[in-house]
Each structure stands twice: as C-alpha cells, then as structure tokens.
Scaffold this motif. Structure first.
Motif: not given
Ligand code: PMP
Length: 306
Positions: A158, A163, A218-220
C-alpha cells in the motif's frame, strides 16, 4: 480541517495538528515513496475498538519491504502511539492513518540516507461514499485507466505513489457523473476500485478477483469472505472477472476500510440486479456492521480496545 487542539503523532512525539509539517524536499513528496494504512476504530458497546489493527500493522510492515524501508518503531510502539492518538483527540469512532515515508536528506531517486519518517493521525470520518451509498448503492464507471500490473509495481504494497492511478480513475468517474470507478487490470479483467475491493454475487454464490489480479489484499475483503463463509455462502475468492460479467451480475459491492460494504447499483448506466442493494449484499453488510459495532462477540481477536 481539524481543530488546532488536535494532535498528531510524528516520529515518536505528539505535535499540534497545525505544526505537523514536512520539508518540501522530502523524498516521499517527490517520488511517492511512502507506505500507509487506512484503519477504522468503531464506537462499540465495549468502548472504542480498532478493527483488525494487527492485520493493518502486518500489511504496513510488508508494504515497506519492497522499498527496503526500515520502520524505526516496533509494532508495540506503533500500537501504543495509535491508541494514544485516538485517546488524546477524544475520538470515539474514527479513521486512523499511519504513514511511513522517506523523508528529507537527499533527492536522488535512491533514498540513500533519507530517514524514514513515521506519522499517525486520526480524525472522524463518516461513510466514505456517503450514508445514502451504504443503503442504496452507487453508480460506478469502468475507468479508461488500467491499473498498474503487479509486474510493474508491487500492487500488494500500500504505497502512496500507487494512488495517482486511483485519483485518475476516480476523478474520471466523478467528472462523468458517477460516484466511483472500477479499474480493470492490464489483462482487461476486473481488478478493484480506486480504494476498494470488489465482489460479485450470482445465484447466491460470491465471487471476488484473486490476489494475482493486481489487487490490494484487502483486510475488509478478508473479513467479508470469512463472514460470508460462516453464513454458509459459497465464496470463490481466486477468480478472474471479465468486464461483461459486471453487467450480468445479480449483485456487486465494494469493500474497504473506508468504504466498508458499499453496494453498487449501476455500472456504466447498466442496472445491476434490481438496481438496489441486493439481498446477499444486505446480509453481509448487516453482518459486517454487527461485527464492527460488537453487536456480536464473534471474532473478538480482530479488535484492539482502547
Ligand atoms: N484496494 C485498494 C487499492 C485500496 O486502497 C483499498 C483500501 N486500503 C482496498 C482495496 C481495500 O483494502 P482494506 O479493506 O484493507 O481497506
């Protein structure tokens, strides 16, 4: 914008919100060499609780690896700093943003002797795409921008620089009157949203692109897969989803720490299912909010209490 009484943890010290500044020649500003997390703390029956903090910490340290970035704080120090940031800012529920980046020293692309600066901030943040989005779903556009392939840049880290692609896709969508984008990978299959993972439901079974589709782990995403399996759904979490399958899906939804579980009601103006939050999406969304608000005592090990 926050109150100047609010405080941000920077490299081991608390500083006033307005004084939490960096040098304009910081490496991370010029080359996108930061790694970060987006985490939520919920106001639960048991008090404020950070959702899956240990997993976010794992990913934080993993994200630093491809960039040879040494985080000069231990997991324990970062945990204590985060808890203290939430406490000092008197937050009940909030979004938490840990970030580590190459700081100010030299400006070659090689970070050389640049320090690794680490900051943790927290602030109140409601529904990422709005309350209405959670209930009624959003209209999304398949972006004309492709996601960088995992052979070009580690998509499982990340990293701040990634971004720029998210911004291009999301803003293109919003300029065209949509609320969010779906981004295809280099192969033309569905990858994810600019800051969300994506799920598809067909005939009561659940599908989501595999980790080799150039997505963030993703953690969610992981939490929703677990909750779905516990509820007896068949989950296929290692598939490729073609663009056309978006249009014919019974249901689609996004997941993310910011977006939580957000239904998708249209893709490129094609109505998905009934054009409302679908029944499986609603079931999983309910399960998710029951979990994070601690209406259930399941998965207590996913929570770090204040
Ligand atoms: N994909 C991207 C590109 C993201 O930025 C995020 C947010 N962190 C997610 C997926 C979802 O990840 P998470 O559930 O860990 O927030």
């Amino acid at each position: 914008e926050r109150d100047s009484l609010d405080t941000i943890w920077m490299n081991g010290e608390f500083v006033d919100w307005d004084d939490a500044n960096v040098h304009v020649l910081s490496h991370g500003l010029h080359y996108g060499t930061g790694i970060f997390e987006g985490v939520r703390a919920y106001d639960t029956q048991e008090g404020t609780a950070i959702f899956r903090w240990e997993d976010h910490l794992d990913r934080f340290f993993q994200s630093a690896k491809p960039y040879d970035m040494e985080i000069p704080f231990s997991r324990e120090e970062l945990t204590e700093a985060t808890l203290e940031t939430v406490r000092r800012n008197d937050l009940k529920s909030c979004y938490i943003r840990p970030i580590a980046y190459y700081g100010y020293k030299s400006l070659g692309v090689s970070p050389g002797d640049c320090p690794t600066d680490v900051t943790i901030a927290a602030w109140p943040w409601g529904a990422y795409l709005g309350e209405d989005a959670l209930k009624n779903g959003i209209d999304v556009m398949v972006s004309s921008w492709r996601k960088h392939a995992s052979s070009q840049i580690p998509t499982n880290a990340k990293t701040t620089g990634l971004y720029v692609n998210s911004l291009l896709a999301g803003e293109e969508a919003r300029r065209n009157g949509y609320q969010e984008a779906i981004v295809l990978n280099k192969e033309g299959n569905v990858a994810e949203g600019p800051g969300e993972n994506i799920f598809m439901v067909n005939d009561g079974e659940i599908y989501t692109p595999g980790l080799s589709e150039s997505i963030l782990d993703g953690i969610t995403r992981d939490a929703v897969i677990t909750l779905a399996e516990e509820r007896g759904y068949e989950v296929h979490d290692n598939v490729s989803i073609s663009r056309g399958q978006l249009n014919t899906a019974d249901e689609l939804f996004f997941t993310g720490s910011a977006a939580e579980v957000t239904p998708i009601k249209q893709v490129d103006n094609v109505t998905i299912g009934e054009g409302t939050r679908g029944p499986v999406t609603e079931d999983l969304q309910q399960a998710f909010f029951d979990l994070v608000e601690r209406e259930t005592d399941a998965h207590d090990d996913w929570f770090t209490y204040l």
